[in-house]
Design a protein around this motif. Structure first.
Motif, PDB file in Angstrom:
ATOM      1  N   UNK A   1       0.834  -1.206   0.000  1.00  0.00           N
ATOM      2  CA  UNK A   1       0.000   0.000   0.000  1.00  0.00           C
ATOM      3  C   UNK A   1       0.866   1.253   0.000  1.00  0.00           C
TER       4      UNK A   1
ATOM      5  N   UNK B   1      -4.040  10.279  -1.941  1.00  0.00           N
ATOM      6  CA  UNK B   1      -5.188   9.548  -1.396  1.00  0.00           C
ATOM      7  C   UNK B   1      -6.281   9.396  -2.438  1.00  0.00           C
TER       8      UNK B   1
ATOM      9  N   UNK C   1      -7.665   5.859  -3.862  1.00  0.00           N
ATOM     10  CA  UNK C   1      -9.090   5.527  -3.775  1.00  0.00           C
ATOM     11  C   UNK C   1      -9.622   5.125  -5.149  1.00  0.00           C
TER      12      UNK C   1
ATOM     13  N   UNK D   1      -5.454   1.570   4.717  1.00  0.00           N
ATOM     14  CA  UNK D   1      -4.476   2.597   5.040  1.00  0.00           C
ATOM     15  C   UNK D   1      -4.801   3.282   6.359  1.00  0.00           C
TER      16      UNK D   1
ATOM     17  N   UNK E   1      -6.956   5.380   7.071  1.00  0.00           N
ATOM     18  CA  UNK E   1      -6.956   6.796   6.721  1.00  0.00           C
ATOM     19  C   UNK E   1      -8.376   7.243   6.395  1.00  0.00           C
TER      20      UNK E   1
ATOM     21  N   UNK F   1      -9.453  10.008   5.716  1.00  0.00           N
ATOM     22  CA  UNK F   1      -9.543  11.050   4.687  1.00  0.00           C
ATOM     23  C   UNK F   1      -9.843  10.461   3.319  1.00  0.00           C
ATOM     24  N   UNK F   2      -9.662   9.162   3.181  1.00  0.00           N
ATOM     25  CA  UNK F   2     -10.056   8.536   1.917  1.00  0.00           C
ATOM     26  C   UNK F   2     -11.539   8.759   1.654  1.00  0.00           C
TER      27      UNK F   2
END
Lengths: 210, 210
Positions: A143, A166, A170, B182, B184, B186-187
DNA sequence: GGTCCACTATACAGACCTGTCTGGTAACGT
DNA sequence: ACGTTACCAGACAGGTCTGTATAGTGGACC
């Protein structure tokens, strides 16, 4: 200039004389990769791998400490191949061009069109190995590698927005998944177009809309 | 007006008298859902499910023909809950508003922030059940339901572009996956912003760029 | 020849898997 | 009281899993 990938040494560090690195290891990895990817990891037993590889069980355990290490080696190989495939596709393109950022999507467009495509090996492996360990580590490594590649290429291309990496990750994850589960290759072309928007800054960043 | 979801009847069709639908079935489904999602499906055995549910093995097999049917029921329940959760979140929003299309992303933003989030149950199940069967059918059903919901909401909002539904599904899949793998969140916010672009037509459609 | 070593073949242990079966208990309606 | 039924407890069968141990083979190098 950012070095997008680190094309790996395919040979392990040479042992003293010859080491247990002749043919069995390669056959094991090839068969394991094929079966793990096609049928899932827990669904494929050691016995079947050694049978199809034509390798004795003791030989497998001479090369790998156990199944988990074999799985980790399978994922490492996949990650390395991804990196070198992307590098090969990026390299001839003009430095700083948006096309370089989109190269992984072009590679993916070919992949999803091949029979037997079953999504991302790392996403699939993560579904089966939630606990920390060798496998989770390889997933994390990959990743980071993918994100790093996208960020480097986007930076090269002068993409400005926050979190461009990001957004690209995605889109890449979504493209792999939707193309597979919906048997719809247009997921990749759609994602590629959105990625182009992200790189060109055409989309409206979060928080600045309205 | 498009009916985005079909909020399901939570009760199965009532059998003649009472049927085997008292408490054991519910406990089994709850425990199975928790364990399957947290640890993976093949990694969780029947014995452990019945032990944690406090249910006899014979009772499990009185309710479900086998593990596969239990897995399918788990996925059905997840799909139904997704549909009703989305419907509940869409309903108070003004009809035709872009916010309605983005409601699933807002729901997801909450989900990925909760401890134990481990990505999409259907993507995870697909990794473990590549062969056709009950499980694959439930996955396909859910994918169609999600796509249908996005397409209906986008149409309501007057979103024009080709394949808007595909783009939204890609963003949704990618958001779930990247946020999980991840770690995360914010994805999701990034994907939501891109989805807003898609709905508003701000992004450059494929083939019309340059 | 002799040594080393990568490899094959197979048996085995111990655990775990799914699914079936037997037997018993308690609530419920009649 | 009686039958039905939803349930629990646990043994069992047959298979598969990972990993280890044993015994033997054939090539490379000294």
């Amino acid at each position: 200039m950012a070095r997008v990938t680190d094309p790996p040494a395919t040979e392990p560090p040479a042992t003293g004389r010859a080491g247990p690195r002749t043919g069995a290891r390669q056959r094991l990895l090839e068969v394991a990769a094929r079966l793990f990817y096609a049928e899932g990891i827990h669904a494929v037993g050691i016995d079947r791998i050694i049978a199809e590889a034509g390798v004795a069980k003791a030989t497998l355990y001479a090369h790998f400490s156990g199944k988990e290490e074999l799985v980790a080696a399978y994922l490492s190989e996949r990650s390395d191949r991804w990196a070198s495939d992307v590098a090969a596709r990026v390299e001839p393109l003009p430095p700083g061009s948006p096309e370089r950022v989109l190269a992984p999507f072009d590679l993916l467009a070919e992949r999803v069109a091949t029979p037997g495509y079953r999504g991302c090996p790392f996403i699939n492996a993560a579904a089966e190995f939630p606990a920390p360990g060798l496998v989770a580590d390889r997933i994390t490594d990959h990743r980071e590698r993918v994100r790093g590649a996208f960020e480097a290429l986007a930076a090269e291309a002068g993409a400005a927005g926050r979190d461009v990496g990001t957004d690209l990750v995605v889109l890449y994850d979504g493209a792999m998944t939707a193309a597979h589960l919906d048997a719809d290759p247009s997921a990749v072309t759609g994602a590629r177009a959105l990625a182009a928007s992200v790189v060109s800054g055409a989309h409206v960043p979060a928080g600045t809309a309205g």
